[in-house]
Scaffold this active site. Structure first.
Site, PDB file in Angstrom:
ATOM      1  N   CYS A  79       0.831  -1.209   0.000  1.00  0.00           N
ATOM      2  CA  CYS A  79       0.000   0.000   0.000  1.00  0.00           C
ATOM      3  C   CYS A  79       0.864   1.256   0.000  1.00  0.00           C
ATOM      4  O   CYS A  79       1.420   1.635   1.039  1.00  0.00           O
ATOM      5  CB  CYS A  79      -0.924  -0.015   1.220  1.00  0.00           C
ATOM      6  SG  CYS A  79      -1.915   1.469   1.381  1.00  0.00           S
TER       7      CYS A  79
ATOM      8  N   CYS B 129      -0.349   4.083   2.256  1.00  0.00           N
ATOM      9  CA  CYS B 129      -0.082   3.874   3.691  1.00  0.00           C
ATOM     10  C   CYS B 129       1.397   4.081   4.012  1.00  0.00           C
ATOM     11  O   CYS B 129       1.733   4.668   5.033  1.00  0.00           O
ATOM     12  CB  CYS B 129      -0.431   2.448   4.132  1.00  0.00           C
ATOM     13  SG  CYS B 129      -1.858   1.717   3.366  1.00  0.00           S
ATOM     14  N   ASP B 130       2.276   3.565   3.192  1.00  0.00           N
ATOM     15  CA  ASP B 130       3.688   3.463   3.570  1.00  0.00           C
ATOM     16  C   ASP B 130       4.643   4.337   2.752  1.00  0.00           C
ATOM     17  O   ASP B 130       5.820   4.431   3.091  1.00  0.00           O
ATOM     18  CB  ASP B 130       4.148   1.996   3.458  1.00  0.00           C
ATOM     19  CG  ASP B 130       3.362   1.089   4.405  1.00  0.00           C
ATOM     20  OD1 ASP B 130       2.951   1.576   5.473  1.00  0.00           O
ATOM     21  OD2 ASP B 130       3.152  -0.087   4.085  1.00  0.00           O
TER      22      ASP B 130
END
Ligand code: NDP
Length: 311
Positions: free
Chosen positions: A138, A141-142
């Site tokens: 993701c 997200c990261d």
């Protein structure tokens, strides 16, 4: 399905942000919800590291910690949380019949499906080893952790293209590794990717191994599928974006699914093709796929279940 049938007003399947949010709202509405956590308690967020984009956590929080907080909040209002997997559903009549692997058979007046989706992975041992230490599923997200660094993304669809352009804004360079010589992504996304100067396409290429040490990933070994030549690309992060699959096996042939097997809901609601069955989170959304949107639809599902029961 007859022995020791337990009656539940609102049964929730799945324990990601959608499932727990549905539980919080259903419990507060006195529906005495029961939640089956499923194969991966806490859902996909339990395999990410920091979550910095969920409102209310100004300093960020790790995915597993956040899901523990969701769980505690659902428990605080009386949700019964069960560690177990639903193995069978019969939606042909209401109340719906449900079996779980804890041996229980339930009769559910309403059902909220929040079984999510699972990222597809390449399947290499090194990919598993560096999960959360440089391997991610993701970018939203990261990606932030790789600001100013060089990263690789694997895949050639819309997700990979979208994540590559997202990463390109944060990172020095993005190597987009695709197994063919043509992207599957929509023309508009292809155009974007191919015109982003710091995205370098690595065509006809498959990852062979994720390279790294105790501090995490430091490269990816790739092989050209046409020439057979291998090379190592030094990167600090490898994003795998080769698609997701919705966890809808239980409902095949019972609920209307779209052509990618995501549950169809009536626009603007969480209602499925069967009255009294609601779907929330990634199991019905392959577009946004965010914790906050999943939580939002979980809330909608519980409110709709309550209205359905009281109407
Ligand atoms: P897709 O299935 O469309 O694409 C997956 C990509 O990964 C393909 O390029 C595929 O290669 C590649 N791939 C699959 N398996 C492997 C493997 N084992 N090794 C290497 N590469 C692999 O998935 P997406 O998640 O990209 O998209 C899913 C759906 O969601 C699509 O319909 C998409 O259009 C939609 N979507 C729409 C968005 C938007 O409109 N903004 C954003 C994101 C998704 P190959 O091409 O060779 O098969």
């Amino acid at each position: 399905m007859s022995e020791n049938m337990e009656t539940v007003r609102c049964l929730i399947i799945g324990s990601g942000p959608a499932g727990y949010t549905a539980a919080i709202y259903a419990a507060r509405a006195d529906l005495k919800p029961v939640i089956y956590q499923g194969m991966q308690p806490g859902g996909q967020l339990t395999i990410t590291t920091e979550v910095d984009n969920f409102p209310g956590y100004p300093k960020g929080i790790t995915g597993p910690e956040m899901m523990e907080e969701f769980k505690q909040q659902a428990e605080r209002f009386g949700t019964e949380i069960r560690f177990g997997v639903v193995t069978e559903v019969d939606l042909s009549n209401r109340p719906f019949k449900v079996k779980a692997d804890d041996g229980k058979t339930l009769s559910a007046e309403t059902l909220i499906i929040a079984t999510g989706a699972s990222a597809k992975w390449l399947g290499m041992e090194s990919e598993r080893k560096f999960m959360g230490m440089g391997v991610s599923g993701c970018a939203t997200c990261d990606g932030f952790f790789y600001r100013g660094q060089e990263v690789a993304i694997v895949g050639g669809g819309d997700t990979a293209a979208e994540e590559a352009t997202y990463l390109a804004k944060l990172c020095k360079k993005v190597f987009m590794i695709h197994r063919r010589d043509e992207l599957r992504a929509s023309k508009a996304m292809q155009h974007k990717v191919l015109n982003t100067p710091n995205i370098e396409m690595i065509w006809d290429t498959a990852p062979e191994e994720i390279l790294g040490d105790q501090s995490g990933v430091n490269g990816v070994r790739v092989r050209n599928v046409k020439t057979g030549a291998s090379r190592d690309i030094p990167v600090m992060g490898v994003f795998v974006a080769i698609g997701h699959k919705p966890n809808t096996e239980l409902f095949l042939g019972q609920l209307e699914l779209d052509d990618l097997n995501y549950i169809k809901t009536k626009p603007g609601t969480t209602q499925t093709s069967i009255e009294g069955v609601f779907a929330a989170g990634d199991v019905q959304d392959h577009h946004y796929r965010q914790a906050v949107t999943a939580a939002g639809t979980g809330c909608m599902a519980a409110i709709e279940a309550e209205r359905f029961l009281t109407s």
